[in-house]
Design an enzyme around this catalytic site. Structure first.
Site, mmCIF file in Angstrom:
data_model
loop_
_atom_site.group_PDB
_atom_site.id
_atom_site.type_symbol
_atom_site.label_atom_id
_atom_site.label_comp_id
_atom_site.label_asym_id
_atom_site.label_seq_id
_atom_site.Cartn_x
_atom_site.Cartn_y
_atom_site.Cartn_z
ATOM 1 N N ALA A 66 0.857 -1.182 0.000
ATOM 2 C CA ALA A 66 0.000 0.000 0.000
ATOM 3 C C ALA A 66 0.894 1.234 0.000
ATOM 4 C CB ALA A 66 -0.870 -0.009 1.240
ATOM 5 N N GLY A 110 0.776 -5.196 0.570
ATOM 6 C CA GLY A 110 -0.324 -5.298 -0.395
ATOM 7 C C GLY A 110 0.105 -5.863 -1.751
ATOM 8 N N GLU A 113 0.057 -9.495 -1.125
ATOM 9 C CA GLU A 113 -1.360 -9.881 -1.005
ATOM 10 C C GLU A 113 -2.036 -9.929 -2.380
ATOM 11 O OE1 GLU A 113 -2.061 -6.780 1.950
ATOM 12 O OE2 GLU A 113 -2.825 -8.307 3.317
ATOM 13 N N GLU A 133 3.960 -5.415 7.270
ATOM 14 C CA GLU A 133 3.052 -4.385 7.804
ATOM 15 C C GLU A 133 3.261 -4.088 9.284
ATOM 16 O OE1 GLU A 133 2.137 -6.643 5.601
ATOM 17 O OE2 GLU A 133 0.618 -5.846 4.239
HETATM 18 N N1 COA Z 1 4.589 3.438 -0.227
HETATM 19 C C1 COA Z 1 5.001 4.654 -0.621
HETATM 20 N N2 COA Z 1 6.223 4.866 -1.121
HETATM 21 C C2 COA Z 1 7.051 3.824 -1.227
HETATM 22 C C3 COA Z 1 6.684 2.528 -0.834
HETATM 23 C C4 COA Z 1 5.379 2.346 -0.311
HETATM 24 N N3 COA Z 1 4.916 1.154 0.061
HETATM 25 N N4 COA Z 1 7.719 1.695 -1.068
HETATM 26 C C5 COA Z 1 8.702 2.448 -1.580
HETATM 27 N N5 COA Z 1 8.305 3.736 -1.670
HETATM 28 C C6 COA Z 1 9.074 4.875 -2.172
HETATM 29 C C7 COA Z 1 10.124 5.329 -1.176
HETATM 30 O O1 COA Z 1 9.568 6.199 -0.202
HETATM 31 C C8 COA Z 1 11.114 6.036 -2.083
HETATM 32 O O2 COA Z 1 10.625 7.313 -2.389
HETATM 33 P P1 COA Z 1 11.654 8.553 -2.560
HETATM 34 O O3 COA Z 1 12.450 8.234 -3.800
HETATM 35 O O4 COA Z 1 10.755 9.733 -2.741
HETATM 36 O O5 COA Z 1 12.501 8.584 -1.334
HETATM 37 C C9 COA Z 1 11.050 5.201 -3.382
HETATM 38 O O6 COA Z 1 9.811 4.471 -3.313
HETATM 39 C C10 COA Z 1 12.164 4.201 -3.491
HETATM 40 O O7 COA Z 1 12.182 3.442 -2.303
HETATM 41 P P2 COA Z 1 13.545 3.004 -1.577
HETATM 42 O O8 COA Z 1 13.205 2.529 -0.201
HETATM 43 O O9 COA Z 1 14.551 4.085 -1.688
HETATM 44 O O10 COA Z 1 13.975 1.791 -2.546
HETATM 45 P P3 COA Z 1 14.811 0.496 -2.212
HETATM 46 O O11 COA Z 1 15.011 -0.179 -3.527
HETATM 47 O O12 COA Z 1 16.011 0.846 -1.388
HETATM 48 O O13 COA Z 1 13.856 -0.401 -1.269
HETATM 49 C C11 COA Z 1 11.766 -1.465 -0.689
HETATM 50 C C12 COA Z 1 12.682 -0.949 -1.799
HETATM 51 C C13 COA Z 1 10.509 -1.950 -1.368
HETATM 52 C C14 COA Z 1 12.457 -2.616 0.068
HETATM 53 C C15 COA Z 1 11.478 -0.330 0.328
HETATM 54 O O14 COA Z 1 11.088 0.826 -0.397
HETATM 55 C C16 COA Z 1 10.393 -0.643 1.308
HETATM 56 O O15 COA Z 1 10.652 -1.314 2.310
HETATM 57 N N6 COA Z 1 9.127 -0.186 1.054
HETATM 58 C C17 COA Z 1 8.038 -0.324 1.950
HETATM 59 C C18 COA Z 1 7.498 -1.732 1.946
HETATM 60 C C19 COA Z 1 6.354 -1.883 2.931
HETATM 61 O O16 COA Z 1 6.500 -1.685 4.118
HETATM 62 N N7 COA Z 1 5.184 -2.257 2.406
HETATM 63 C C20 COA Z 1 4.016 -2.482 3.204
HETATM 64 C C21 COA Z 1 3.203 -1.265 3.226
HETATM 65 S S1 COA Z 1 1.715 -1.530 4.142
#
Ligand code: COA
Length: 259
Positions: A66, A110, A113, A133
């Site tokens: 999400a 998500g 999911e 989450e």
């Molecule tokens: N929602 C909103 N923005 C997100 C996102 C999410 N679920 N996942 C990644 N982004 C954004 C980051 O904020 C970042 O934005 P920015 O460039 O403005 O700083 C961009 O995507 C790149 O993310 P980044 O973390 O720098 O990339 P990465 O390759 O190092 O790591 C992930 C990738 C997916 C491991 C990491 O972004 C992450 O852990 N995301 C969240 C996952 C999560 O908790 N999902 C469950 C949500 S309920």
């Protein structure tokens, strides 16, 4: 129909819904889910489309869950809404046409999911899956607590959910979360190969097999067996069953009409 958050393309009876927000790792905001629903409604009416593939734009992410920037504004009423992410994934799981998740990278929260709501999951060896989450002090709320436990068993699901552990594609295969993991440059071809096998079957049988498994595993055995029996009764009376059996005996390829 034009979309901003997704791409919708079709090729050889296969429709691809590609989440198109690579800058935020294909995070799923409300607009993306709305567009997904619109695409699914359109594809349901399209007789040329036999199966739907979900994937993410770019080589990093399938969907990183999400959109957390929208999560900050969510209230209890949003979680209780009948039109949330859980509903969208319910629609996908009970979709009439078979669905495949082509997991090209991160499938988290998500995103994982969404993949679990699809009938079949195929991943790149670079994919990573998990339900993190609890790091945000929420739970997987779009079917994750239920579908992960059903796919991998309660023990592994609890380990993944409570610790937020992210697993790689190989481990996901080992636990039955993913059907197959292949090299990134072989992913599209593998999905096409699997889809072609499904599309060669009688569409009515595909529909009823999907229904029997999804609904049958959610009820008691006796009811499930009755569902299977009634589905078979429909198929025994179908033109496609006559065509399928005749084609086998005549040593030719069957020409199914979905009737
Ligand atoms: N929602 C909103 N923005 C997100 C996102 C999410 N679920 N996942 C990644 N982004 C954004 C980051 O904020 C970042 O934005 P920015 O460039 O403005 O700083 C961009 O995507 C790149 O993310 P980044 O973390 O720098 O990339 P990465 O390759 O190092 O790591 C992930 C990738 C997916 C491991 C990491 O972004 C992450 O852990 N995301 C969240 C996952 C999560 O908790 N999902 C469950 C949500 S309920």
């Amino acid at each position: 129909m034009t979309f901003q958050q997704i791409e919708l393309t079709t090729e050889n009876q296969l429709a691809y819904i590609t989440i198109n927000r690579p800058d935020v790792r294909n995070a799923l905001n409300k607009e993306t889910l709305d567009e997904m629903m619109q695409a699914l409604e359109t594809l349901a009416e399209d007789e040329e489309v036999g199966a739907v593939v979900f994937t993410g734009k770019g080589d990093k992410s399938f969907a990183a869950g999400a959109d957390i920037s929208q999560l900050t504004e969510k209230t209890a009423a949003d979680a209780l809404s009948a039109k949330g992410m859980q509903h969208v994934y319910d629609v996908i799981e009970s979709y009439e046409k078979p669905t495949i998740a082509m997991i090209n990278g991160y499938a988290l929260g998500g995103g994982c999911e969404l993949a679990m709501a699809c009938d079949i999951r195929v991943a790149s060896t670079k994919a990573k899956l998990g339900l993190p989450e609890l790091n945000l002090s929420i739970i997987p709320g779009a079917g994750g607590t239920q579908r992960l436990a059903r796919l991998v068993g309660k023990g592994k699901a609890l380990e993944m959910i409570l610790t937020g552990k992210i697993i790689d594609a190989q481990e996901a295969v080992q636990f039955g979360l993913v059907a197959e993991a292949v090299e990134p440059d072989e992913l599209a071809a593998k999905v096409e190969e699997i889809a072609a096998k499904i599309l060669a079957k009688g569409p009515l049988a595909v529909k009823l097999a999907k229904l029997s498994v999804h609904m049958g595993t959610e009820t008691d055995m006796k009811t499930g067996l009755m569902l299977e029996k009634l589905s078979q009764a429909i198929l025994f009376n179908s033109d496609d069953k006559n065509e399928g059996t005749r084609a086998f005996l005549e040593k030719r390829k069957a020409d199914f009409q979905g009737k």
